[in-house]
Design an enzyme around this catalytic site. Structure first.
Site, PDB file in Angstrom:
ATOM      1  CB  THR A   1      12.528 -71.983   1.732  1.00 38.42           C
ATOM      2  OG1 THR A   1      13.663 -71.729   2.563  1.00 38.42           O
ATOM      3  CG2 THR A   1      11.283 -71.379   2.361  1.00 38.42           C
TER       4      THR A   1
ATOM      5  CE  LYS B   1      11.619 -69.999  -1.988  1.00 33.71           C
ATOM      6  NZ  LYS B   1      12.540 -71.149  -1.913  1.00 33.71           N
TER       7      LYS B   1
ATOM      8  CE  LYS C   1      13.847 -70.446   5.629  1.00 31.69           C
ATOM      9  NZ  LYS C   1      14.957 -69.692   6.244  1.00 31.69           N
TER      10      LYS C   1
HETATM   11  P1  NAD Z   1      21.000 -70.694  -5.140  1.00 30.98           P
HETATM   12  O1  NAD Z   1      20.208 -70.167  -6.287  1.00 30.98           O
HETATM   13  O2  NAD Z   1      22.286 -70.070  -4.770  1.00 30.98           O
HETATM   14  O3  NAD Z   1      21.271 -72.259  -5.358  1.00 30.98           O
HETATM   15  C1  NAD Z   1      20.359 -73.153  -5.939  1.00 30.98           C
HETATM   16  C2  NAD Z   1      21.179 -74.117  -6.785  1.00 30.98           C
HETATM   17  O4  NAD Z   1      20.322 -75.161  -7.250  1.00 30.98           O
HETATM   18  C3  NAD Z   1      21.796 -73.451  -8.035  1.00 30.98           C
HETATM   19  O5  NAD Z   1      23.208 -73.670  -8.038  1.00 30.98           O
HETATM   20  C4  NAD Z   1      21.094 -74.157  -9.199  1.00 30.98           C
HETATM   21  O6  NAD Z   1      21.937 -74.335 -10.331  1.00 30.98           O
HETATM   22  C5  NAD Z   1      20.734 -75.484  -8.562  1.00 30.98           C
HETATM   23  N1  NAD Z   1      19.626 -76.188  -9.204  1.00 30.98           N
HETATM   24  C6  NAD Z   1      18.427 -75.694  -9.591  1.00 30.98           C
HETATM   25  N2  NAD Z   1      17.659 -76.698 -10.085  1.00 30.98           N
HETATM   26  C7  NAD Z   1      18.402 -77.827 -10.002  1.00 30.98           C
HETATM   27  C8  NAD Z   1      18.156 -79.196 -10.348  1.00 30.98           C
HETATM   28  N3  NAD Z   1      17.014 -79.578 -10.904  1.00 30.98           N
HETATM   29  N4  NAD Z   1      19.148 -80.092 -10.115  1.00 30.98           N
HETATM   30  C9  NAD Z   1      20.322 -79.702  -9.575  1.00 30.98           C
HETATM   31  N5  NAD Z   1      20.606 -78.431  -9.229  1.00 30.98           N
HETATM   32  C10 NAD Z   1      19.650 -77.513  -9.439  1.00 30.98           C
HETATM   33  O7  NAD Z   1      19.982 -70.685  -3.896  1.00 30.98           O
HETATM   34  P2  NAD Z   1      20.366 -70.745  -2.334  1.00 30.98           P
HETATM   35  O8  NAD Z   1      20.492 -69.358  -1.832  1.00 30.98           O
HETATM   36  O9  NAD Z   1      21.464 -71.726  -2.128  1.00 30.98           O
HETATM   37  O10 NAD Z   1      18.994 -71.325  -1.764  1.00 30.98           O
HETATM   38  C11 NAD Z   1      18.650 -72.708  -1.861  1.00 30.98           C
HETATM   39  C12 NAD Z   1      17.407 -72.949  -1.006  1.00 30.98           C
HETATM   40  O11 NAD Z   1      17.707 -72.615   0.365  1.00 30.98           O
HETATM   41  C13 NAD Z   1      16.212 -72.081  -1.405  1.00 30.98           C
HETATM   42  O12 NAD Z   1      15.031 -72.830  -1.268  1.00 30.98           O
HETATM   43  C14 NAD Z   1      16.260 -70.913  -0.417  1.00 30.98           C
HETATM   44  O13 NAD Z   1      14.981 -70.334  -0.219  1.00 30.98           O
HETATM   45  C15 NAD Z   1      16.787 -71.617   0.821  1.00 30.98           C
HETATM   46  N6  NAD Z   1      17.525 -70.752   1.778  1.00 30.98           N
HETATM   47  C16 NAD Z   1      18.483 -69.862   1.345  1.00 30.98           C
HETATM   48  C17 NAD Z   1      19.178 -69.091   2.290  1.00 30.98           C
HETATM   49  C18 NAD Z   1      20.243 -68.097   1.891  1.00 30.98           C
HETATM   50  O14 NAD Z   1      20.654 -67.290   2.763  1.00 30.98           O
HETATM   51  N7  NAD Z   1      20.725 -68.092   0.658  1.00 30.98           N
HETATM   52  C19 NAD Z   1      18.904 -69.241   3.661  1.00 30.98           C
HETATM   53  C20 NAD Z   1      17.955 -70.186   4.062  1.00 30.98           C
HETATM   54  C21 NAD Z   1      17.270 -70.927   3.107  1.00 30.98           C
END
Ligand code: NAD
Length: 288
Positions: free
Chosen positions: A97, A241, A172
């Site tokens: 997102t 966020k 989104k």
């Molecule tokens: P999360 O924090 O569980 O996962 C993010 C991952 O990215 C972590 O494992 C972190 O170590 C890794 N990371 C961060 N910087 C990095 C880099 N430079 N290189 C490699 N890895 C890196 O977050 P999430 O819940 O999986 O969400 C990810 C995205 O999806 C976000 O933008 C969130 O807004 C979106 N999203 C989440 C959900 C949900 O239900 N969790 C639903 C829809 C959208």
């Protein structure tokens, strides 16, 4: 098609790991990178080939990003700029997102190097990611979308091409602003019902058979709020966020939104910690 296409996933968190698993299941050779070695180990156990450097993921033809913020997305592209300049065409499917302006700028930069970039944020949570059943809202060029189609099909149950670059992120942010508001209004409704002597369970059954329902009342409340599980896998930090970005979009476009502004205020002033689950905000049993 899957046999000769390699997918690389950057960010193996709650969403990224599930998406990588769906790519493996669809038959893609799937490389994965995360800053956290523990997440890379989890991915290995699911048939993903973890790599130790960001560069190494860019051996793949189609790259999926699942990163916390737009800044993370821009940083990752910056770090592999040299590699991008020297390798054949890739298409990045950015499921984070992110921010419409950042997506537009990255799409232009990558197009200048012959690559594709789609903003393709998702809805459906970690469970939808692991099942390949996400809803994906896509901004970008049709040619890039067609090149990415086999991977998008593996990750999503529904993919909507919303418009040009940035359009997926706009859709989104609108979606998540409404999700944030529905969480608050549904909790207030249940709190009111209980104060007036009617059980929350009975009231929820009515809402879900009547016009007050939403996906929050149909899925989130029954699954994560009524049982006080509060473990949907989406954190307060990420929802805050999204609310902040939606509000910025409203300011940038001069759009009045008095009710959702108020809901956004409640999210920002929330007593819950950044790592707590966002469904905490549905806890109608607290005083609110
Ligand atoms: P999360 O924090 O569980 O996962 C993010 C991952 O990215 C972590 O494992 C972190 O170590 C890794 N990371 C961060 N910087 C990095 C880099 N430079 N290189 C490699 N890895 C890196 O977050 P999430 O819940 O999986 O969400 C990810 C995205 O999806 C976000 O933008 C969130 O807004 C979106 N999203 C989440 C959900 C949900 O239900 N969790 C639903 C829809 C959208």
């Amino acid at each position: 098609m899957a046999a000769n296409m390699t997918v690389g996933v950057v960010g193996l968190g709650a969403m990224g790991l599930g998406m990588a698993m769906s790519a493996v299941r669809a038959g893609f050779r799937t490389l994965g990178f995360d800053l956290s070695p523990a997440r890379r180990d989890l991915a290995r156990a699911e048939g993903v080939e973890p790599v130790d450097t960001l560069e190494a993921v860019f051996a793949a033809d189609r790259i999926v990003f699942s990163l916390p913020t737009a800044q993370d997305v821009a940083n990752v592209v910056d770090q592999v700029r040299d590699r991008l300049q020297t390798r054949g065409r890739i298409v990045v499917i950015d499921t984070s997102t992110s921010e419409p302006g950042v997506s537009r700028a990255l799409a232009e930069t990558l197009a200048g190097m012959g690559h594709g970039f789609l903003d393709a944020p998702v809805s459906g949570g970690p469970a939808g990611a692991a099942k390949g059943a996400l809803t994906m809202m896509i901004g970008g060029a049709t040619a890039d979308l067609e090149d990415a189609r086999p991977v998008i099909d593996a990750l999503s149950a529904k993919a909507i091409h919303v418009g040009d670059s940035g359009a997926g992120n706009v859709a989104k942010l609108v979606n998540n602003l409404l999700c944030a508001a529905h969480m608050v209004t549904t909790a207030e409704g249940l709190r009111l019902a209980e104060a007036a002597g009617i059980s929350a369970e009975s009231t929820l059954a009515v809402l879900n058979a009547a016009s007050g329902r939403s996906m929050l009342s149909e899925v989130h409340f029954p699954t994560w709020v009524m049982n006080e599980g509060f473990n949907s896998g989406f954190t307060m930090a990420l929802m805050q966020k999204d609310v902040r970005l939606a509000r910025k979009l409203a300011a940038d476009t001069g759009t009045p939104m008095p009710l959702t502004e108020k809901a956004a205020d409640l999210w920002v002033a929330s007593p819950y910690g950044l790592t707590e689950d966002f469904t905490r905000m549905g806890d109608f049993r607290t005083k609110g």
